[in-house]
Design a protein around this motif. Structure first.
Motif, PDB file in Angstrom:
ATOM      1  N   LYS A 104       0.817  -1.209   0.000  1.00  0.00           N
ATOM      2  CA  LYS A 104       0.000   0.000   0.000  1.00  0.00           C
ATOM      3  C   LYS A 104       0.859   1.271   0.000  1.00  0.00           C
ATOM      4  O   LYS A 104       0.348   2.349  -0.215  1.00  0.00           O
ATOM      5  N   TYR A 105       2.174   1.139   0.214  1.00  0.00           N
ATOM      6  CA  TYR A 105       3.080   2.283   0.174  1.00  0.00           C
ATOM      7  C   TYR A 105       3.831   2.397  -1.147  1.00  0.00           C
ATOM      8  O   TYR A 105       4.773   3.181  -1.250  1.00  0.00           O
ATOM      9  N   ASN A 106       3.456   1.628  -2.157  1.00  0.00           N
ATOM     10  CA  ASN A 106       4.120   1.706  -3.456  1.00  0.00           C
ATOM     11  C   ASN A 106       3.988   3.091  -4.077  1.00  0.00           C
ATOM     12  O   ASN A 106       4.940   3.613  -4.649  1.00  0.00           O
ATOM     13  N   GLY A 107       2.826   3.688  -3.977  1.00  0.00           N
ATOM     14  CA  GLY A 107       2.634   5.032  -4.523  1.00  0.00           C
ATOM     15  C   GLY A 107       3.526   6.054  -3.838  1.00  0.00           C
ATOM     16  O   GLY A 107       4.103   6.930  -4.494  1.00  0.00           O
ATOM     17  N   LEU A 108       3.666   5.922  -2.526  1.00  0.00           N
ATOM     18  CA  LEU A 108       4.520   6.832  -1.786  1.00  0.00           C
ATOM     19  C   LEU A 108       5.985   6.674  -2.185  1.00  0.00           C
ATOM     20  O   LEU A 108       6.707   7.664  -2.336  1.00  0.00           O
ATOM     21  N   SER A 109       6.425   5.455  -2.397  1.00  0.00           N
ATOM     22  CA  SER A 109       7.819   5.253  -2.795  1.00  0.00           C
ATOM     23  C   SER A 109       8.063   5.760  -4.220  1.00  0.00           C
ATOM     24  O   SER A 109       9.165   6.223  -4.527  1.00  0.00           O
TER      25      SER A 109
END
Length: 176
Positions: free
Chosen positions: A37-42
């Protein structure tokens, strides 16, 4: 035109971090390191590093030769000791480049069952012994043979009021 070596090193570090994160996304290995769920943030972080690289790249070359605009007797709050300053800079660059080197040189590996067996073997054994102790205690309590028996051994004393309360509680049928 003057070339600033330190600014170039900073630009290369920013570009390397951006490239490493983009590479992890392209290969799909980012999920081995972060929650999906943190792929977009990375991805945002990788784009931010790329933007900072562009900003830093403009600082590599300068047209003026003005390095020090103040006199050496201006104030006492900073030092002009080049040796101490360079060692601190080298140490900070080392700390920053270690994740880069490990990210590019060491392959990512997921935890499989063999690693989990090696790491979690002791915990599984301790859980089994704990479960057997709890089962033995539950059997002794349900049979009402030894209500006053202490589960924790001789380390803790049993409160007599709890034993009286336990005897007064009616047994519930599990099938109800």
């Amino acid at each position: 035109m003057k070339f600033h070596f330190q600014q170039a090193i900073r630009a290369v570090i920013l570009l390397a971090f951006s490239a490493m994160i983009f590479n992890l996304h392209l290969t799909g290995e980012i999920e081995k390191f972060t929650n999906p769920k943190y792929n977009g943030l990375s991805k945002i972080v990788a784009i931010l590093f790329l933007f900072l690289f562009v900003v830093q790249f403009t600082r590599i070359f300068s047209l003026s030769h003005k390095d020090h605009l103040h006199s050496h007797n201006c104030c006492v709050h900073h030092s002009h000791n080049k040796l101490q300053s360079n060692s601190k800079k080298l140490f900070s660059y080392f700390i920053i480049t270690v994740p880069l080197l490990t990210g590019f040189l060491i392959p990512a590996k997921t935890l499989d069952a063999s690693i989990a067996e090696k790491k979690g073997g002791v915990m599984i054994i301790s859980k089994k012994t704990q479960n057997t102790k709890l089962k033995e205690y539950a059997e002794s309590v349900t049979s009402n043979e030894s209500i006053g028996e202490n589960l924790y051994g001789n380390e803790h004393t049993v409160d007599p009021s709890l034993i009286v309360e336990r005897q007064e509680i009616p047994e519930k049928n599990i099938t109800d």
